[in-house]
Design a protein around this motif. Structure first.
Motif, PDB file in Angstrom:
ATOM      1  N   TRP A   1      47.710 117.058  27.714  1.00  0.00           N
ATOM      2  CA  TRP A   1      46.448 117.686  27.566  1.00  0.00           C
ATOM      3  C   TRP A   1      46.560 118.661  26.330  1.00  0.00           C
ATOM      4  CZ3 TRP A   1      46.820 119.619  33.377  1.00  0.00           C
ATOM      5  CH2 TRP A   1      46.492 118.389  34.224  1.00  0.00           C
TER       6      TRP A   1
ATOM      7  N   VAL B   1      44.103 119.590  21.624  1.00  0.00           N
ATOM      8  CA  VAL B   1      43.662 120.533  21.132  1.00  0.00           C
ATOM      9  C   VAL B   1      44.550 121.052  20.092  1.00  0.00           C
ATOM     10  CG1 VAL B   1      43.084 122.860  21.542  1.00  0.00           C
ATOM     11  CG2 VAL B   1      42.683 121.513  23.362  1.00  0.00           C
TER      12      VAL B   1
ATOM     13  N   THR C   1      40.969 122.093  35.013  1.00  0.00           N
ATOM     14  CA  THR C   1      39.754 122.279  34.526  1.00  0.00           C
ATOM     15  C   THR C   1      39.142 123.645  34.603  1.00  0.00           C
ATOM     16  OG1 THR C   1      38.671 121.559  36.725  1.00  0.00           O
ATOM     17  CG2 THR C   1      39.189 119.707  35.203  1.00  0.00           C
ATOM     18  N   TRP C   2      39.574 124.474  35.328  1.00  0.00           N
ATOM     19  CA  TRP C   2      39.143 126.006  35.269  1.00  0.00           C
ATOM     20  C   TRP C   2      39.818 126.776  34.443  1.00  0.00           C
ATOM     21  CZ3 TRP C   2      43.245 129.215  36.228  1.00  0.00           C
ATOM     22  CH2 TRP C   2      44.425 128.629  36.674  1.00  0.00           C
ATOM     23  N   LEU C   3      40.444 126.138  33.344  1.00  0.00           N
ATOM     24  CA  LEU C   3      40.980 126.963  32.235  1.00  0.00           C
ATOM     25  C   LEU C   3      40.515 126.358  30.994  1.00  0.00           C
ATOM     26  CD1 LEU C   3      44.756 127.765  33.062  1.00  0.00           C
ATOM     27  CD2 LEU C   3      42.920 129.472  32.812  1.00  0.00           C
ATOM     28  N   PRO C   4      39.933 126.842  29.895  1.00  0.00           N
ATOM     29  CA  PRO C   4      39.785 126.180  28.600  1.00  0.00           C
ATOM     30  C   PRO C   4      40.807 125.488  28.044  1.00  0.00           C
ATOM     31  CG  PRO C   4      39.314 128.892  28.636  1.00  0.00           C
ATOM     32  CD  PRO C   4      39.996 128.469  29.816  1.00  0.00           C
ATOM     33  N   PRO C   5      40.358 124.234  27.576  1.00  0.00           N
ATOM     34  CA  PRO C   5      41.542 123.195  26.983  1.00  0.00           C
ATOM     35  C   PRO C   5      42.414 124.096  26.142  1.00  0.00           C
ATOM     36  CG  PRO C   5      39.269 122.334  26.818  1.00  0.00           C
ATOM     37  CD  PRO C   5      39.162 123.883  27.246  1.00  0.00           C
ATOM     38  N   SER C   6      42.141 125.070  25.338  1.00  0.00           N
ATOM     39  CA  SER C   6      43.275 125.622  24.415  1.00  0.00           C
ATOM     40  C   SER C   6      44.095 126.639  25.261  1.00  0.00           C
ATOM     41  CB  SER C   6      42.450 126.687  23.501  1.00  0.00           C
ATOM     42  OG  SER C   6      41.571 127.579  24.283  1.00  0.00           O
ATOM     43  N   VAL C   7      43.827 127.073  26.728  1.00  0.00           N
ATOM     44  CA  VAL C   7      44.614 127.908  27.307  1.00  0.00           C
ATOM     45  C   VAL C   7      45.443 127.258  28.343  1.00  0.00           C
ATOM     46  CG1 VAL C   7      44.466 129.604  28.999  1.00  0.00           C
ATOM     47  CG2 VAL C   7      42.942 129.894  26.948  1.00  0.00           C
ATOM     48  N   ALA C   8      44.753 126.158  28.993  1.00  0.00           N
ATOM     49  CA  ALA C   8      45.495 125.395  29.736  1.00  0.00           C
ATOM     50  C   ALA C   8      47.100 124.980  29.284  1.00  0.00           C
ATOM     51  CB  ALA C   8      44.752 124.185  30.398  1.00  0.00           C
TER      52      ALA C   8
END
Length: 119
Positions: free
Chosen positions: A60, A64, A2-9
């Motif tokens: 996840w 996206v 959750t600490w990373l944007p959904p597009s980066v995780a």
């Protein structure tokens, strides 16, 4: 993550998974004196860790990215990780032929992410 944007995780998770998978598939090449059964078992153990990163990355990431984009991302990351691995771990040289081949793969990735071409 959750600490990373959904597009980066998914990118971070795929990067981690590819590091483990590259070692699972090719790390044993420096240990040719070990029995094959032993390197197979070690590779399976490493691959399990890889799956612990790859499966969430795709689950996840699919929120996206499309499946085609995730697969393309995975292939490009695999290529980058493998290139670094082959140079720094295996001590192999990359040639102009490799660069041309990699550039063609990156070109394909560009079109996957570009979106529909005009008709």
């Amino acid at each position: 993550m959750t600490w990373l944007p959904p597009s980066v995780a998914p990118i971070v998770l795929l990067l981690c998974s590819n590091v483990f998978m590259t070692f699972a598939w090719y790390g044993h090449l420096k240990f040719t004196d070990r029995p094959l059964w032993l390197v197979i078992m070690a590779s399976w153990g490493i691959a399990f860790i890889e799956y612990c990163f790859a499966v969430p990355a795709n689950r996840w990431g699919h929120e996206v990215y499309s499946a085609a984009e995730l697969k393309t991302m995975q292939e490009v990351i695999t290529l980058l990780v493998f290139a670094a691995f082959s140079v720094f771990y295996l001590g192999e040289r990359l040639t102009l032929n490799h660069a041309v081949g990699f550039a063609l793969i990156f070109g394909g990735a560009f079109f996957v992410f570009k979106g529909p071409l005009p008709t």
